[in-house]
Design a protein around this motif. Sequence first.
Motif, short mmCIF file in Angstrom:
data_model
loop_
_atom_site.label_atom_id
_atom_site.label_comp_id
_atom_site.label_asym_id
_atom_site.label_seq_id
_atom_site.Cartn_x
_atom_site.Cartn_y
_atom_site.Cartn_z
N ILE A 110 -9.25 9.13 7.20
CA ILE A 110 -9.39 9.33 5.79
C ILE A 110 -8.49 8.27 4.89
N LEU A 111 -8.80 7.74 4.30
CA LEU A 111 -8.17 6.48 4.08
C LEU A 111 -8.21 7.23 1.92
N VAL A 112 -7.01 7.47 1.32
CA VAL A 112 -6.48 7.96 0.06
C VAL A 112 -6.42 6.87 -0.79
N THR A 113 -6.82 6.55 -2.06
CA THR A 113 -6.04 6.02 -3.15
C THR A 113 -6.03 6.39 -4.02
N PRO A 114 -4.29 7.01 -4.86
CA PRO A 114 -4.63 7.25 -5.53
C PRO A 114 -3.67 6.34 -7.03
N ARG A 115 -4.03 6.80 -8.25
CA ARG A 115 -3.73 5.96 -9.17
C ARG A 115 -2.18 5.82 -8.75
N VAL A 116 -1.48 5.15 -9.32
CA VAL A 116 0.14 4.72 -8.91
C VAL A 116 0.27 4.47 -10.54
N GLU A 140 -2.49 7.83 3.35
CA GLU A 140 -2.77 7.48 1.78
C GLU A 140 -1.89 6.02 0.82
N LEU A 141 -3.07 5.57 0.68
CA LEU A 141 -2.60 4.11 0.58
C LEU A 141 -2.20 3.59 -1.03
N LEU A 142 -0.63 3.11 -1.19
CA LEU A 142 0.22 2.93 -2.57
C LEU A 142 -0.19 1.10 -2.67
#
Length: 392
Positions: free
Chosen positions: A213-219, A176-178
Amino acid sequence: MELTGTPFFILTIVLFVASIALALAYWGRGRGGYAEVPGGRRRGRGRRTGAATPLGYLGSFATVLLCQFTAIAVVFTWVNDDNQLYANWDDLLGTTSHVRSVPVPPKDNGLAGDQKSGTPKVVASFHAPSSDAVPRDVKETDLKGKLSGVDGEVLVWTPPQYDDPAYKDKNFPVVELLAGYPGSTSTWYGDTGMNVTKQLEPLMKSGQITPFILVTPRVNLLQNADTGCADVPGKVNAETWLSRDVPQMVLDNFRTTASPDQWAVAGYSAGAHCAALLALGHPDRYRAAIAMSGYNDPSGESDSLTAKDPKLSQTSNPLYLLTHAATPPNVSLWMSGRKTDGLPDATALQQAAKPPTSVTQVETTGAHLMSTWRPLVVPSFKWLSGIIPAPK
């Protein structure tokens, strides 16, 4: 028009040049506060005789303001594009709410626990990324968090091996990328952002880096407030959104596993604080964290909600979580920073860590900017590949 798009940046430059031309034309015609007097003659070096008028002064003031406004617009757009702080007008103006409700989250039994809870699967619908800064091979979905009450976009990029027939039966690890605060999901992508996929894809193909797998959620979920990636009663369930709703969506839609040994989290600035916080707070969900120029005390961010709450200020501190854990968490941290920005916090965690917790720190010299963190993507992911190897 996209806030971070090239056309808008060009428009601000055109408007700036036009405002200067307008000011020069206005003053060149002798309208700097004076009105013509019949029979008036030029005296000295081009000075015009006449009478000062309020309208003339107002016009002069307006041209000065216009020049200043357009100059600020150019600088703001340039800085925003370079750091991807706001992806669109809604983020800048805070006109969209991402908190639908603030329910009390159910008991957290870890990544595998949520997977076995029997809740209906999340069927995600993906579309092209909303931001022009994000490469077209990245997918975007609008996720409604069932446990958190948070609604927000999530970007997902799959590694080159994911669609390779030779890997059709393989499960892939996830990172997860924050983003920092303020920051958008697009900050991890594009040439002006972290450029994560372009940097890592060739190294994944060559086997030098694990195909994650790179996952970028809204922070950033609230207007003018940093959630600290925590559950703040009555305001937002940011921690539940990031550590439970988002991973569940990934588990339900991609080939990965519910083992924490296959999950990691990475972030820079406020996102680095979140990465360390989530990993140390949820060793049953994450095996490792990458934190670039982060901090331990939530007050490191002036708009932090957790810093304003005495209890949350304590429990949202990665150092507190580490020193008060019942047993040392099986978590590995890679932390970077300069002597006055992040490194002392990393050192404090390293000194407090006991096996199996490990802390690797890297000293940097650059400013608190994307240009400092971008070159750290490859070395940090090479380190992470030693913690989470490629699927076999």
